[in-house]
Write an enzyme that holds these catalytic residues in place. Structure first.
Site, PDB file in Angstrom:
ATOM      1  N   HIS A 254     -31.268  13.834  -5.932  1.00  0.00           N
ATOM      2  CA  HIS A 254     -32.351  14.241  -6.851  1.00  0.00           C
ATOM      3  C   HIS A 254     -31.691  14.889  -8.077  1.00  0.00           C
ATOM      4  O   HIS A 254     -30.825  14.267  -8.712  1.00  0.00           O
ATOM      5  CB  HIS A 254     -33.303  15.163  -6.068  1.00  0.00           C
ATOM      6  CG  HIS A 254     -34.587  15.524  -6.748  1.00  0.00           C
ATOM      7  ND1 HIS A 254     -35.038  14.941  -7.900  1.00  0.00           N
ATOM      8  CD2 HIS A 254     -35.540  16.464  -6.423  1.00  0.00           C
ATOM      9  CE1 HIS A 254     -36.209  15.468  -8.249  1.00  0.00           C
ATOM     10  NE2 HIS A 254     -36.528  16.410  -7.368  1.00  0.00           N
TER      11      HIS A 254
ATOM     12  N   HIS B 277     -33.750   4.335  -8.458  1.00  0.00           N
ATOM     13  CA  HIS B 277     -34.952   5.172  -8.402  1.00  0.00           C
ATOM     14  C   HIS B 277     -35.920   4.586  -7.396  1.00  0.00           C
ATOM     15  O   HIS B 277     -36.006   3.376  -7.241  1.00  0.00           O
ATOM     16  CB  HIS B 277     -35.624   5.261  -9.784  1.00  0.00           C
ATOM     17  CG  HIS B 277     -36.533   6.439  -9.886  1.00  0.00           C
ATOM     18  ND1 HIS B 277     -37.858   6.383  -9.526  1.00  0.00           N
ATOM     19  CD2 HIS B 277     -36.276   7.710 -10.264  1.00  0.00           C
ATOM     20  CE1 HIS B 277     -38.387   7.581  -9.693  1.00  0.00           C
ATOM     21  NE2 HIS B 277     -37.457   8.411 -10.131  1.00  0.00           N
TER      22      HIS B 277
ATOM     23  N   ASP C 261     -30.855  11.144 -15.015  1.00  0.00           N
ATOM     24  CA  ASP C 261     -29.643  11.931 -14.798  1.00  0.00           C
ATOM     25  C   ASP C 261     -28.390  11.261 -15.341  1.00  0.00           C
ATOM     26  O   ASP C 261     -27.340  11.891 -15.404  1.00  0.00           O
ATOM     27  CB  ASP C 261     -29.467  12.203 -13.294  1.00  0.00           C
ATOM     28  CG  ASP C 261     -30.516  13.159 -12.770  1.00  0.00           C
ATOM     29  OD1 ASP C 261     -30.842  14.111 -13.492  1.00  0.00           O
ATOM     30  OD2 ASP C 261     -31.020  12.952 -11.652  1.00  0.00           O
TER      31      ASP C 261
HETATM   32  N1  CMC Z   1     -25.719   2.844  -6.727  1.00  0.00           N
HETATM   33  C1  CMC Z   1     -25.497   1.792  -5.931  1.00  0.00           C
HETATM   34  N2  CMC Z   1     -26.403   1.289  -5.076  1.00  0.00           N
HETATM   35  C2  CMC Z   1     -27.588   1.900  -5.035  1.00  0.00           C
HETATM   36  C3  CMC Z   1     -27.898   2.988  -5.840  1.00  0.00           C
HETATM   37  C4  CMC Z   1     -26.899   3.466  -6.702  1.00  0.00           C
HETATM   38  N3  CMC Z   1     -27.106   4.540  -7.477  1.00  0.00           N
HETATM   39  N4  CMC Z   1     -29.169   3.389  -5.587  1.00  0.00           N
HETATM   40  C5  CMC Z   1     -29.638   2.568  -4.647  1.00  0.00           C
HETATM   41  N5  CMC Z   1     -28.698   1.671  -4.310  1.00  0.00           N
HETATM   42  C6  CMC Z   1     -28.828   0.622  -3.302  1.00  0.00           C
HETATM   43  C7  CMC Z   1     -28.813   1.273  -1.920  1.00  0.00           C
HETATM   44  O1  CMC Z   1     -27.496   1.407  -1.436  1.00  0.00           O
HETATM   45  C8  CMC Z   1     -29.651   0.313  -1.119  1.00  0.00           C
HETATM   46  O2  CMC Z   1     -28.847  -0.775  -0.764  1.00  0.00           O
HETATM   47  P1  CMC Z   1     -29.023  -1.485   0.682  1.00  0.00           P
HETATM   48  O3  CMC Z   1     -30.426  -2.038   0.674  1.00  0.00           O
HETATM   49  O4  CMC Z   1     -27.957  -2.539   0.692  1.00  0.00           O
HETATM   50  O5  CMC Z   1     -28.827  -0.420   1.697  1.00  0.00           O
HETATM   51  C9  CMC Z   1     -30.698  -0.163  -2.113  1.00  0.00           C
HETATM   52  O6  CMC Z   1     -30.116   0.036  -3.422  1.00  0.00           O
HETATM   53  C10 CMC Z   1     -31.997   0.637  -2.072  1.00  0.00           C
HETATM   54  O7  CMC Z   1     -31.679   1.992  -2.265  1.00  0.00           O
HETATM   55  P2  CMC Z   1     -32.345   3.176  -1.486  1.00  0.00           P
HETATM   56  O8  CMC Z   1     -31.346   4.252  -1.249  1.00  0.00           O
HETATM   57  O9  CMC Z   1     -33.114   2.660  -0.325  1.00  0.00           O
HETATM   58  O10 CMC Z   1     -33.374   3.683  -2.562  1.00  0.00           O
HETATM   59  P3  CMC Z   1     -34.253   4.982  -2.410  1.00  0.00           P
HETATM   60  O11 CMC Z   1     -35.502   4.695  -3.117  1.00  0.00           O
HETATM   61  O12 CMC Z   1     -34.344   5.427  -1.017  1.00  0.00           O
HETATM   62  O13 CMC Z   1     -33.386   6.085  -3.204  1.00  0.00           O
HETATM   63  C11 CMC Z   1     -32.325   7.158  -4.993  1.00  0.00           C
HETATM   64  C12 CMC Z   1     -33.522   6.325  -4.550  1.00  0.00           C
HETATM   65  C13 CMC Z   1     -32.581   7.685  -6.395  1.00  0.00           C
HETATM   66  C14 CMC Z   1     -32.142   8.366  -4.050  1.00  0.00           C
HETATM   67  C15 CMC Z   1     -31.064   6.284  -4.963  1.00  0.00           C
HETATM   68  O14 CMC Z   1     -31.200   5.233  -5.884  1.00  0.00           O
HETATM   69  C16 CMC Z   1     -29.792   7.076  -5.257  1.00  0.00           C
HETATM   70  O15 CMC Z   1     -29.225   7.667  -4.350  1.00  0.00           O
HETATM   71  N6  CMC Z   1     -29.309   7.088  -6.552  1.00  0.00           N
HETATM   72  C17 CMC Z   1     -28.174   7.871  -6.926  1.00  0.00           C
HETATM   73  C18 CMC Z   1     -28.554   9.331  -7.111  1.00  0.00           C
HETATM   74  C19 CMC Z   1     -29.382   9.553  -8.356  1.00  0.00           C
HETATM   75  O16 CMC Z   1     -29.040   9.109  -9.444  1.00  0.00           O
HETATM   76  N7  CMC Z   1     -30.465  10.338  -8.202  1.00  0.00           N
HETATM   77  C20 CMC Z   1     -31.352  10.686  -9.317  1.00  0.00           C
HETATM   78  C21 CMC Z   1     -32.719  10.112  -9.111  1.00  0.00           C
HETATM   79  S1  CMC Z   1     -33.778  10.120 -10.550  1.00  0.00           S
HETATM   80  C22 CMC Z   1     -33.884  11.690 -11.213  1.00  0.00           C
HETATM   81  C23 CMC Z   1     -33.949  12.798 -10.261  1.00  0.00           C
HETATM   82  O17 CMC Z   1     -34.742  12.786  -9.332  1.00  0.00           O
HETATM   83  O18 CMC Z   1     -33.179  13.736 -10.444  1.00  0.00           O
END
Ligand code: CMC
Length: 383
Positions: A223, A262, A319
């Site tokens: 987050h 996201h 971010d």
């Molecule tokens: N880099 C590489 N792969 C990714 C990323 C990323 N940043 N984000 C998602 N994926 C992949 C993930 O590994 C998964 O792959 P698989 O289906 O093969 O396992 C697929 O995309 C779906 O991702 P998810 O984790 O199920 O997505 P989610 O909706 O549960 O999580 C998230 C969303 C924001 C937590 C995640 O995208 C993430 O960890 N991003 C990096 C951290 C980040 O930048 N967070 C800030 C979010 S926005 C502003 C805020 O809230 O602060």
């Protein structure tokens, strides 16, 4: 997304409540605060006006805004007990840990919640919104071994925060950029920290304790903590010429690239677009361009590589650029997530106040997957 029992991991796609504070339109990459797009607010409004808008649900007239600004300014000084909590924290502690404790301490003299007295709840919120900025600046200066800087009532919220953080008044351009960054981070419908705030407040816990819980949720790298991690990533990459290969390796090893992805956006986060525009203008006036250049290559390579895969829905989020912007203002990476809280506290408060009009405790159901009929084994008979 939910299975036949109604279970959806991470509450994906679950509509948990109704709100009119803000809406994320994930498919088209649009974000509105009470109906107005963030682009328009970023261009025409100020953080203080947006806070008023968010809390009261209407744009203030000039008199209302003047009164509101005066109240924000009058509440900037921290109670001595909060100063003592900050002073007692070890310098090695992460500022989000100290901030969570400091905000809990802001509630030492807070009255029990009275759902019927919305005006009182809004004044409580204004106090916390105002004091939280002072706390973040003080925590940062304490860590850096610097004396605290008293708030300056001549300055706007953004200017005053930078003044309390750096000990000198910011120039107009940087103050404006920072003000816009605060507007962009103010709210984001049911993100994890807002949801945490709402869950705690739904028990009729005090505002300070609900906001303190939200700070805990915001701190995590998935987050708000991602902004600090993006800059750690840029530093680890080391130089722009390493960035393309770094991305290739990250994708090949399925590493998460911070600042990307996201739950709701399926295209570019609109906040990232506005932030990048401001960052490009600011970077053009600075000598140090390597961090921006490294991130630009990571950004472009990620989009290019992901577009060739089934993960073409992963785009940069807010971010990705915010930290690079703050670094150009000489702010340390460890202070980026607390700065997110300086803004988002207004969104948390608005959600709580809205929810309290028609409150019902959050108490979801669980999908139980354990055994149903286990016999208790006496200690002497256990292996
Ligand atoms: N880099 C590489 N792969 C990714 C990323 C990323 N940043 N984000 C998602 N994926 C992949 C993930 O590994 C998964 O792959 P698989 O289906 O093969 O396992 C697929 O995309 C779906 O991702 P998810 O984790 O199920 O997505 P989610 O909706 O549960 O999580 C998230 C969303 C924001 C937590 C995640 O995208 C993430 O960890 N991003 C990096 C951290 C980040 O930048 N967070 C800030 C979010 S926005 C502003 C805020 O809230 O602060």
């Amino acid at each position: 997304m939910a299975d036949e029992s109604g279970f959806s991991k991470g509450l994906a796609g679950v509509v948990a409540d109704a709100t009119s504070v803000s809406q994320v339109q994930g498919e088209v990459g649009r974000l509105i605060y009470r109906g107005i797009s963030i682009e328009e607010l970023a261009e025409k409004s100020t953080y203080e006006e947006c806070v008023y808008f968010s809390l009261y649900g209407k744009l203030p007239n000039q008199n209302e805004l003047n009164k509101f600004n005066a109240e924000m300014k009058a509440n900037r000084v921290l109670p001595k007990t909060v100063e003592a909590v900050i002073a007692a924290a070890p310098r090695s502690a992460h500022p989000m840990s100290i901030l969570q404790a400091a905000v809990a301490a802001m509630g030492f003299d807070e009255n029990p919640v009275n759902l019927k007295n919305e005006e009182h709840n809004i004044h409580n919120a204004i106090k916390i919104i105002s004091q939280l900025a002072t706390a973040v600046a003080r925590i940062s200066r304490e860590r850096r071994g610097l004396a605290a800087v008293a708030p300056n009532p001549e300055l706007s919220h953004a200017e005053n925060f930078l003044y309390m953080l750096n000990g000198s008044k910011p120039n107009k351009e940087e103050a404006h950029i920072f003000d816009v960054a605060l507007i962009l981070h103010l709210d984001h419908d049911f993100n994890a920290s807002t949801f945490a705030a709402r869950v705690v407040a739904s028990t009729e816990a005090k505002l300070s304790l609900s906001i303190s819980a939200a700070i805990g949720a915001l701190s995590g790298p998935l987050h708000g903590g991602a902004n600090e991690k993006v800059l750690e990533m840029a530093d680890a990459i080391g130089a722009p010429e390493n960035a393309k290969a770094w991305v290739a390796n990250a994708l090949a090893t399925k590493a998460k690239v911070m600042g990307f992805g996201h739950r709701v956006y399926r295209t570019m986060d609109p906040r990232a677009k506005v932030l990048r525009g401001m960052l490009e203008k600011l970077v053009a006036t600075k000598k140090e361009k390597d961090t921006y250049e490294t991130l630009r290559i990571v950004h472009d390579s990620m989009i290019e590589e992901l577009s060739k895969t089934s993960k073409d829905y992963i785009w940069p989020n807010v971010d990705f650029w915010s930290g690079a912007l703050y670094r150009l203002m000489d702010i340390e990476s460890i202070d980026f997530t607390p700065i997110f809280a300086v803004s988002r506290v207004a969104g948390w408060s608005s959600h709580i106040i809205e929810m309290w009009r028609d409150n019902r405790i959050y108490r979801p159901a669980a999908k139980y997957v354990g055994p149903a009929d286990v016999k208790y084994v006496d200690m002497k008979n256990r292996k």
